[in-house]
Motif scaffolding. Sequence first.
Motif, PDB file in Angstrom:
ATOM      1  N   ALA A 125      92.432  77.618 -53.853  1.00 29.89           N
ATOM      2  CA  ALA A 125      93.518  76.736 -54.255  1.00 29.89           C
ATOM      3  C   ALA A 125      94.650  77.522 -54.893  1.00 29.89           C
ATOM      4  N   GLU A 126      94.304  78.618 -55.590  1.00 31.51           N
ATOM      5  CA  GLU A 126      95.311  79.457 -56.228  1.00 31.51           C
ATOM      6  C   GLU A 126      95.057  80.899 -55.815  1.00 31.51           C
ATOM      7  N   LEU A 127      96.115  81.592 -55.418  1.00 34.02           N
ATOM      8  CA  LEU A 127      95.970  82.969 -54.966  1.00 34.02           C
ATOM      9  C   LEU A 127      96.999  83.852 -55.652  1.00 34.02           C
ATOM     10  N   PRO A 128      96.573  84.763 -56.524  1.00 34.91           N
ATOM     11  CA  PRO A 128      97.519  85.706 -57.116  1.00 34.91           C
ATOM     12  C   PRO A 128      98.093  86.633 -56.038  1.00 34.91           C
ATOM     13  N   LEU A 129      99.395  86.794 -56.040  1.00 37.66           N
ATOM     14  CA  LEU A 129     100.073  87.668 -55.090  1.00 37.66           C
ATOM     15  C   LEU A 129     100.545  88.962 -55.744  1.00 37.66           C
ATOM     16  N   PHE A 135      99.725  72.463 -53.460  1.00 39.06           N
ATOM     17  CA  PHE A 135     100.085  71.891 -54.756  1.00 39.06           C
ATOM     18  C   PHE A 135     101.085  70.744 -54.627  1.00 39.06           C
ATOM     19  N   ALA A 136     101.974  70.823 -53.644  1.00 34.52           N
ATOM     20  CA  ALA A 136     103.028  69.807 -53.508  1.00 34.52           C
ATOM     21  C   ALA A 136     102.591  68.586 -52.720  1.00 34.52           C
ATOM     22  N   LEU A 137     101.399  68.569 -52.160  1.00 32.76           N
ATOM     23  CA  LEU A 137     101.006  67.464 -51.280  1.00 32.76           C
ATOM     24  C   LEU A 137     101.084  66.093 -51.955  1.00 32.76           C
ATOM     25  N   PRO A 138     100.667  65.938 -53.221  1.00 32.47           N
ATOM     26  CA  PRO A 138     100.786  64.613 -53.839  1.00 32.47           C
ATOM     27  C   PRO A 138     102.227  64.136 -54.006  1.00 32.47           C
ATOM     28  N   TYR A 139     103.174  65.051 -53.936  1.00 33.22           N
ATOM     29  CA  TYR A 139     104.581  64.719 -54.142  1.00 33.22           C
ATOM     30  C   TYR A 139     105.329  64.441 -52.828  1.00 33.22           C
ATOM     31  N   VAL A 140     104.673  64.650 -51.682  1.00 32.01           N
ATOM     32  CA  VAL A 140     105.374  64.659 -50.400  1.00 32.01           C
ATOM     33  C   VAL A 140     106.164  63.381 -50.113  1.00 32.01           C
ATOM     34  N   PRO A 141     105.601  62.182 -50.272  1.00 35.22           N
ATOM     35  CA  PRO A 141     106.418  60.996 -49.959  1.00 35.22           C
ATOM     36  C   PRO A 141     107.728  60.954 -50.740  1.00 35.22           C
ATOM     37  N   ARG A 142     107.679  61.266 -52.026  1.00 35.15           N
ATOM     38  CA  ARG A 142     108.909  61.267 -52.833  1.00 35.15           C
ATOM     39  C   ARG A 142     109.811  62.449 -52.476  1.00 35.15           C
ATOM     40  N   LEU A 143     109.223  63.580 -52.099  1.00 39.26           N
ATOM     41  CA  LEU A 143     110.042  64.722 -51.686  1.00 39.26           C
ATOM     42  C   LEU A 143     110.827  64.407 -50.417  1.00 39.26           C
ATOM     43  N   ALA A 191     104.269  75.764 -64.853  1.00 37.49           N
ATOM     44  CA  ALA A 191     103.282  75.777 -65.929  1.00 37.49           C
ATOM     45  C   ALA A 191     101.932  76.276 -65.432  1.00 37.49           C
ATOM     46  N   ARG A 192     101.521  75.858 -64.241  1.00 42.86           N
ATOM     47  CA  ARG A 192     100.253  76.320 -63.673  1.00 42.86           C
ATOM     48  C   ARG A 192     100.265  77.840 -63.475  1.00 42.86           C
ATOM     49  N   ALA A 193     101.437  78.391 -63.193  1.00 41.50           N
ATOM     50  CA  ALA A 193     101.555  79.828 -62.971  1.00 41.50           C
ATOM     51  C   ALA A 193     101.806  80.614 -64.256  1.00 41.50           C
ATOM     52  N   GLY A 194     101.828  79.917 -65.404  1.00 43.51           N
ATOM     53  CA  GLY A 194     101.989  80.615 -66.671  1.00 43.51           C
ATOM     54  C   GLY A 194     103.387  80.616 -67.228  1.00 43.51           C
ATOM     55  N   PHE A 195     104.274  79.786 -66.667  1.00 42.97           N
ATOM     56  CA  PHE A 195     105.662  79.727 -67.128  1.00 42.97           C
ATOM     57  C   PHE A 195     105.945  78.317 -67.656  1.00 42.97           C
ATOM     58  N   ALA A 196     105.475  78.045 -68.856  1.00 41.89           N
ATOM     59  CA  ALA A 196     105.627  76.715 -69.438  1.00 41.89           C
ATOM     60  C   ALA A 196     107.085  76.447 -69.790  1.00 41.89           C
ATOM     61  N   LEU A 203     102.249  80.454 -45.231  1.00 38.72           N
ATOM     62  CA  LEU A 203     102.535  79.236 -45.983  1.00 38.72           C
ATOM     63  C   LEU A 203     102.471  78.039 -45.049  1.00 38.72           C
ATOM     64  N   VAL A 204     101.893  76.950 -45.548  1.00 37.05           N
ATOM     65  CA  VAL A 204     101.822  75.715 -44.772  1.00 37.05           C
ATOM     66  C   VAL A 204     102.362  74.573 -45.621  1.00 37.05           C
ATOM     67  N   HIS A 205     102.454  73.423 -44.992  1.00 40.28           N
ATOM     68  CA  HIS A 205     102.981  72.209 -45.608  1.00 40.28           C
ATOM     69  C   HIS A 205     102.310  71.939 -46.957  1.00 40.28           C
ATOM     70  N   GLY A 206     103.117  71.863 -48.008  1.00 38.86           N
ATOM     71  CA  GLY A 206     102.590  71.557 -49.333  1.00 38.86           C
ATOM     72  C   GLY A 206     102.346  72.755 -50.225  1.00 38.86           C
ATOM     73  N   ASP A 207     102.466  73.962 -49.703  1.00 35.47           N
ATOM     74  CA  ASP A 207     102.250  75.161 -50.516  1.00 35.47           C
ATOM     75  C   ASP A 207     103.428  75.410 -51.455  1.00 35.47           C
ATOM     76  N   VAL A 208     103.134  75.988 -52.606  1.00 34.04           N
ATOM     77  CA  VAL A 208     104.152  76.353 -53.594  1.00 34.04           C
ATOM     78  C   VAL A 208     103.900  77.785 -54.034  1.00 34.04           C
ATOM     79  N   VAL A 209     104.962  78.591 -54.054  1.00 30.38           N
ATOM     80  CA  VAL A 209     104.888  79.953 -54.576  1.00 30.38           C
ATOM     81  C   VAL A 209     105.752  80.027 -55.825  1.00 30.38           C
ATOM     82  N   VAL A 210     105.192  80.630 -56.880  1.00 25.86           N
ATOM     83  CA  VAL A 210     105.913  80.816 -58.134  1.00 25.86           C
ATOM     84  C   VAL A 210     105.892  82.292 -58.483  1.00 25.86           C
TER      85      VAL A 210
END
Length: 219
Positions: free
Chosen positions: A17-21, A31-39, A111-116, A176-183
């Motif tokens: 679910a999380e991959l350090p790059l 991560f963005a999948l729950p937001y897709v309809p509003r996006l 915030a999940r990536a450590g940048f609150a 990257l696929v639909h719903g992925d987020v990179v920070v």
Amino acid sequence: MTHSDAPAADLFGSAPAELPLAPQALLLQGFALPYVPRLLAALQAIAQAAPFRHMRTPGGLEMSVALTNCGALGWTSDSRGYRYSAHDPDSGQPWPPLPEVLLQLAHAAAARAGFAGFVPDACLVNRYRPGARLSLHQDKDERDYSAPIVSVSLGIPATFLLGGFRRNDKSLRVPLVHGDVVVWGGADRLRYHGVLAVPQAEHPLLGAQRINFTLRKAG
């Protein structure tokens, strides 16, 4: 083995679910999948107020990626250079405001990536048709580099390139696929990055296109 020379199968075979790059760069898969309809609703409103367009580089080349913006500041390019502007150069009107869904998503992903506490004031919206690409570059048009960058992918797959601090450093290839987020931010904020030419594909919601929201603190 470093990130840059690790085989893709080793990096992505187990699909975490999380991959350090990099030390301060993280892929949040889906991560963005729950937001897709509003996006998607926000995307439609943004594009109606400030339609996608192909800008030109300072050297006069037309970009293969179409773009628009939302937020207090929008990124633009023309013969005078790259910069942020409070107004859409095509209409002379302010860019459409940042939708609440993008503010919420960017804040949560950072915030999940450590940048609150991340509150963006600019969102560049890129539209990639098959064949469009983005060459390696650094994001250096912002006033300071203390805030992270949050990049949200929707639609057809793409390969994100995360390089080093020199253009010719070896790049990590990140599917990257639909719903992925990179920070990425902090020590990794000025890494070169780009997108390989997007392959021909169809997505059930967006058709033959990839949409990328890139949220920044520009002012």
